[in-house]
Design a protein around this motif. Structure first.
Motif, short mmCIF file in Angstrom:
data_model
loop_
_atom_site.label_atom_id
_atom_site.label_comp_id
_atom_site.label_asym_id
_atom_site.label_seq_id
_atom_site.Cartn_x
_atom_site.Cartn_y
_atom_site.Cartn_z
N PHE A 139 -4.49 2.99 3.97
CA PHE A 139 -4.01 1.62 3.78
C PHE A 139 -2.54 1.50 4.19
N SER A 140 -1.79 2.58 3.99
CA SER A 140 -0.35 2.54 4.29
C SER A 140 -0.09 2.37 5.78
N MET A 163 1.99 -1.31 -6.87
CA MET A 163 1.36 -1.80 -5.64
C MET A 163 1.05 -3.29 -5.75
N LEU A 204 -4.57 5.70 -0.88
CA LEU A 204 -3.88 4.65 -0.14
C LEU A 204 -3.29 5.14 1.18
N PHE A 232 0.95 4.23 -2.68
CA PHE A 232 0.72 5.61 -2.24
C PHE A 232 1.82 6.54 -2.74
N ALA A 271 0.84 -1.21 0.00
CA ALA A 271 0.00 0.00 0.00
C ALA A 271 0.87 1.25 0.00
N ALA A 272 1.95 1.24 0.77
CA ALA A 272 2.83 2.41 0.83
C ALA A 272 3.49 2.64 -0.53
N ILE A 273 3.87 1.56 -1.19
CA ILE A 273 4.47 1.69 -2.53
C ILE A 273 3.47 2.33 -3.50
N LEU A 280 -6.61 -2.83 -3.94
CA LEU A 280 -5.79 -3.59 -2.99
C LEU A 280 -6.67 -4.44 -2.06
#
Lengths: 390, 390
Positions: B362-363, B198, B359, A153, A149-151, B296
């Motif tokens: 989500f992160s 992602m 996101l 984002f 998710a961070a990727i 996701l």
């Protein structure tokens, strides 16, 4: 000989974060952010339609001439009059002249004419510029672990590189004249070497791929030379075997001669008593017992937290969970026990063979029950602490 | 439109295990065994000393002449008389003529003479041949997931290759004229594409590395051609975007024209309603919503179980854990909700922004709370089901 808690403290105190490195976002899974990331753009970067429908200026009208179509990805600065609307899709740019989007289900369209049956509120279905993230706003804080998710984002904000704590390079040294690589013929008196592949896999499982394996015969001279080279070229040295008190166990001597400072040697535990932890500058050395199950237990309980600290993680120890044990258990050893176990949602079972020499039990275990050194018995249905292994 | 449970059943029913492949043990982490493994050797392969000490024949004597030294790795068939002993080390071959090992701490040695102060029992400290694993015995059963311990266990038995279920090759297709790759300049009306990286990372996190990313403009013709090629060259096709009802959403049409059978389209859930799942022969297709957070969520809840089934896992769904929620929550939608949440040992918190477009939440989430479609309210401190995401 020290207790488990003291050993864990010494490891946490003596492990330092790795240097910071800049890497590509698409290669950053599992790394830890070394500095906070701020958004270089507004997100959305423009007023964006949240619906498939029609964009218009909210006011007196409920009938409009459909001027044009704005797909997602289109840009339009054509003048739109108050009696005009544009066909628009989710994610598309909302032209400056209009302020509201009506979802297509609430309209009737005939040829070029739009009739709004159910009038939405002003600004409905329009995402404001920067509504989600404003330019300059904090995106991800320092010490965030990079997830899928961070990727996503970071990528959606156009960020391609980030600063993270580097991952350590780890040398795996395996000692012992008795060891033969799998695949070769097994001469009498020899056994197959397995700790190197096991430790390499355990490192890979936590995202450490820069590993090298070195196999050394029982010789002080050779052991000393290989350790010297590893201390120059790696961040962490994991040594398997050669650390007990047998006449042919040269590892400790070779470490001290290489200027490694002993931080502890021997822990009041079973398995894994003869564990050595030392340091030379920022380089860490773990000399693990040679027995495979002891070696892996020491890896999970002691080496892994050090590696996680190096990688920048805040939570470095195995998480602890609690379950009711489904048998009585006695601890007459005065040592902390790490028992290979299988737990489910409700209970935990101590697995049958706890031998430190073999990995059969470890292969089916999903956790280690911790029985503290000063606990002499655990009764069935009592809650025990488990370190999950997955 | 179907309910969540029905969708999950359809996925489990329609996903088949991948073909069996033979791989090297040191590359097998995370694979699932496709057939049981039996031991090619006895372990230990010979009678083995469990101690550093002296090997002798248990009987009348407690004084012995020390004949020679047997290190770990040595083999010796020299005759050893009843009044003779050999110096021996942990793991070493115990010569045929002797039957017991005394630990060195229980002896006095002067020059060549051994005096046993504390006599052990007959056969003490000698590990019998095959004591841990006998030749031909089951080592690891079919369907075992290969862990670091399993790799060590296989290696110590000299096993170098095993049969596992292959991992799927996955194509990631991203559609949308509005998408620009991160690192490029962002023209007006466009946004940065993030779902491909992602999803690639989410696949990597479960050990799937054979992935390719394809980016397609909104065109039926191009979409159809790329899907056709992916169905030939990959086992699973993940498509991001282009599946809702907008005029420019060509994906479903392109799939059907390529002979993909629709197994379901649209689930009564939020986020992720317009999820498509289809199949052509054994090839699976998931068309995920384009909004990153929806995409996701659908990946974790639906695509991941299918991928795990393909890889041979028995437990394919995200595990469910329960925590007390620390706020009231209403569900007036009649849909199953997947709420991004953060849980600790005791409680779970619904995170603030649940937007499907972004996101950021989500992160920092570590789980998804599942609120079933027929549950209209959840009270503070009530237990809820969470799907953990790590």
């Amino acid at each position: 000989m020290i207790q488990v808690a003291e050993a864990l403290n010494l490891i946490a105190e003596n492990s330092c974060k790795m240097p910071i490195t800049k890497i590509k976002v698409d290669k950053s899974l599992g790394y830890v952010l070394a500095e906070a990331v701020y958004s270089p753009i507004n997100m959305p970067p423009f007023r964006q339609s949240a619906m498939d429908g029609y964009a218009f200026t909210h006011g007196e009208h409920n009938q409009f001439e459909i001027l044009k179509t704005v797909q997602a990805g289109d840009f339009s600065d054509d003048e739109i009059k108050e009696n005009q609307a544009v066909r628009i899709f989710t994610g598309a740019f909302v032209p400056d002249d209009v302020n509201t989007v009506v979802m297509q289900e609430h309209t009737i369209v005939k040829d070029n004419l739009l009739l709004i049956e159910k009038m939405p509120a002003t600004h409905a279905n329009v995402r404001a510029k920067g509504e989600q993230v404003k330019k300059g706003e904090l995106v991800l804080d320092k010490n965030t672990v990079i997830t899928p998710a961070a990727i996503g984002f970071l990528a959606c904000l156009g960020i391609t590189k980030i600063k993270v704590f580097d991952k350590p390079k780890v040398a795996i040294l395996v000692t012992g004249n008795e060891l033969v690589s799998a695949g070769k013929k097994l001469p009498k008196g020899k056994i197959y070497e397995s700790n190197s592949l096991m430790l390499e896999a355990a490192l890979k499982a936590v995202g450490i791929k820069k590993t090298s394996i070195f196999k050394i015969k029982d010789s002080l001279k050779k052991t000393k030379i290989v350790i010297e080279s590893c201390l120059s070229n790696f961040d962490v040295v994991l040594i398997s075997g050669g650390i007990s008190v047998g006449d042919y166990d040269y590892v400790k001597e070779a470490l001290l001669k290489n200027g490694v400072t002993e931080l502890f040697y021997k822990i009041n535990q079973k398995p894994g008593k003869p564990l050595f932890f030392g340091k030379k500058e920022n380089k860490l050395v773990f000399a693990l017992p040679g027995n495979p199950a002891s070696s892996l237990t020491c890896f999970y309980v002691y080496a892994l937290p050090a590696l996680k600290k190096l990688m920048g993680f805040e939570a470095i120890h195995l998480p602890e969970i609690k379950r009711k044990i489904n048998s009585d258990f006695e601890n007459t050893s005065g040592k902390t026990l790490f028992l290979k176990a299988f737990y489910d949602d409700e209970k935990v079972t101590v697995l049958e063979s706890q031998s430190s020499a073999m990995l059969n039990t470890f292969s089916t275990a999903n956790g280690l029950i911790v029985v503290p050194h000063d606990v002499t018995e655990v009764k069935m249905h009592q809650e025990v602490v488990i370190l999950p292994l997955n």
